[in-house]
Design a protein around this motif. Sequence first.
Motif, short mmCIF file in Angstrom:
data_model
loop_
_atom_site.label_atom_id
_atom_site.label_comp_id
_atom_site.label_asym_id
_atom_site.label_seq_id
_atom_site.Cartn_x
_atom_site.Cartn_y
_atom_site.Cartn_z
N ASN A 97 0.90 -1.24 0.04
CA ASN A 97 0.00 -0.03 0.04
C ASN A 97 0.93 1.40 0.12
OD1 ASN A 97 -2.52 -1.30 -0.05
ND2 ASN A 97 -2.72 -1.24 2.26
N ASP A 98 1.87 1.19 0.84
CA ASP A 98 2.82 2.50 0.61
C ASP A 98 3.25 2.48 -0.65
OD1 ASP A 98 2.73 2.80 3.54
OD2 ASP A 98 4.32 1.55 4.11
N VAL A 99 3.77 1.41 -1.44
CA VAL A 99 4.54 1.74 -2.52
C VAL A 99 3.48 2.31 -3.59
CG1 VAL A 99 5.30 0.08 -4.68
CG2 VAL A 99 6.36 -0.10 -2.12
N ASP A 100 2.34 1.74 -3.50
CA ASP A 100 1.11 2.09 -4.27
C ASP A 100 0.92 3.68 -4.13
OD1 ASP A 100 0.79 -0.30 -5.27
OD2 ASP A 100 -0.94 -0.93 -4.20
N ARG A 101 1.07 4.27 -2.98
CA ARG A 101 0.66 5.51 -2.42
C ARG A 101 1.93 6.29 -3.09
NH1 ARG A 101 -2.33 8.26 1.13
NH2 ARG A 101 -1.47 10.12 2.11
N MET A 102 3.18 5.77 -2.85
CA MET A 102 4.27 6.62 -3.48
C MET A 102 4.16 6.72 -4.94
SD MET A 102 7.41 5.68 -0.61
CE MET A 102 7.23 4.07 -0.92
N ARG A 103 3.56 5.62 -5.46
CA ARG A 103 3.75 5.58 -7.11
C ARG A 103 2.79 6.80 -7.46
NH1 ARG A 103 3.25 0.40 -7.85
NH2 ARG A 103 5.63 0.44 -8.29
N ARG A 104 1.51 6.93 -6.83
CA ARG A 104 0.55 7.86 -7.03
C ARG A 104 1.11 9.27 -6.76
NH1 ARG A 104 -2.86 10.25 -9.86
NH2 ARG A 104 -4.81 11.32 -8.82
N ILE A 105 2.03 9.54 -5.47
CA ILE A 105 2.55 10.72 -5.36
C ILE A 105 3.66 11.06 -6.52
CG2 ILE A 105 4.44 11.70 -3.78
CD1 ILE A 105 3.35 10.05 -1.61
N GLY A 106 4.31 9.95 -7.14
CA GLY A 106 5.18 10.50 -8.12
C GLY A 106 4.31 10.82 -9.69
N GLU A 107 3.14 10.14 -9.76
CA GLU A 107 2.24 10.76 -10.81
C GLU A 107 1.98 11.93 -10.69
OE1 GLU A 107 -1.07 8.02 -10.57
OE2 GLU A 107 0.06 6.20 -11.19
N LEU A 108 1.45 12.54 -9.39
CA LEU A 108 0.90 14.02 -9.27
C LEU A 108 2.35 14.87 -9.29
CD1 LEU A 108 -1.35 13.19 -6.11
CD2 LEU A 108 -2.09 13.92 -8.31
N VAL A 109 3.15 14.40 -8.83
CA VAL A 109 4.54 15.34 -9.02
C VAL A 109 4.93 15.48 -10.54
CG1 VAL A 109 6.86 15.36 -8.56
CG2 VAL A 109 5.51 14.84 -6.65
N GLY A 110 4.65 14.34 -10.95
CA GLY A 110 5.00 14.38 -12.58
C GLY A 110 3.88 15.30 -13.25
N ASP A 111 2.77 15.40 -12.87
CA ASP A 111 1.68 16.25 -13.48
C ASP A 111 1.97 17.83 -13.02
OD1 ASP A 111 0.47 14.23 -14.44
OD2 ASP A 111 -0.84 14.07 -13.09
N GLY A 112 2.84 18.03 -12.35
CA GLY A 112 3.28 19.51 -11.91
C GLY A 112 3.12 19.75 -10.48
N LEU A 113 2.47 18.90 -9.73
CA LEU A 113 1.99 19.38 -8.26
C LEU A 113 3.17 19.33 -7.46
CD1 LEU A 113 -0.76 18.45 -9.30
CD2 LEU A 113 -1.48 18.14 -7.22
N ASN A 114 3.30 20.54 -6.51
CA ASN A 114 4.43 20.32 -5.56
C ASN A 114 3.98 19.34 -4.25
OD1 ASN A 114 2.62 21.74 -3.70
ND2 ASN A 114 3.68 23.77 -4.33
N LEU A 115 4.69 19.09 -3.38
CA LEU A 115 4.46 18.04 -2.50
C LEU A 115 3.41 18.65 -1.39
CD1 LEU A 115 7.71 16.61 -1.30
CD2 LEU A 115 6.02 15.77 -2.90
N ALA A 116 3.20 19.58 -1.26
CA ALA A 116 1.99 20.47 -0.44
C ALA A 116 0.48 20.32 -1.18
CB ALA A 116 2.16 21.88 -0.18
N GLY A 117 0.46 20.35 -2.41
CA GLY A 117 -0.43 20.11 -3.53
C GLY A 117 -0.80 18.59 -3.57
N VAL A 118 0.28 17.77 -3.45
CA VAL A 118 0.05 16.22 -3.30
C VAL A 118 -0.64 15.88 -2.41
CG1 VAL A 118 1.28 14.24 -3.34
CG2 VAL A 118 2.12 15.89 -5.07
N GLY A 119 -0.25 16.52 -1.03
CA GLY A 119 -0.66 15.93 0.36
C GLY A 119 -2.54 16.36 0.15
#
Length: 130
Positions: A53-75
């Motif tokens: 589940n952690d790996v899947d969540r971090m994969r989603r984080i990577g997708e969002l960062v790749g879409d241009g969001l910063n980590l605050a936006g990702v959260g």
Amino acid sequence: MAEERHGADRGVYGISVAADLLGVGEQTLRLYERKGLVEPARTDGGTRRYSQNDVDRMRRIGELVGDGLNLAGVGKVLRLEEDNAALHRELKAARKRATKRGGTRRDGDGGTDGAAEETPAEAPRIVPEG
């Protein structure tokens, strides 16, 4: 003592394996943890253990960062996605309870079983300008 988890929540991957699975550096995973985006399990000795589940969540984080969001936006996006999933579970449970009580049964696309839905009188109407 380390918290006992099971299934997809069980911490099985060390940080180097998780980083390899995701194609990122270990420092990236540490950053995600510092920002509160992921909370891996810890062994009694303090070693991080990432679950599937952690790996899947971090994969989603990577997708969002790749879409241009910063980590605050990702959260914020992750919290909204979690809230949305919880609301869907509540709605599904409520519909199940209503069906058991003989209430209106809905089909999978949100409509009723052949019955037309009424629009509430107080619903605002959107009229194009022009």
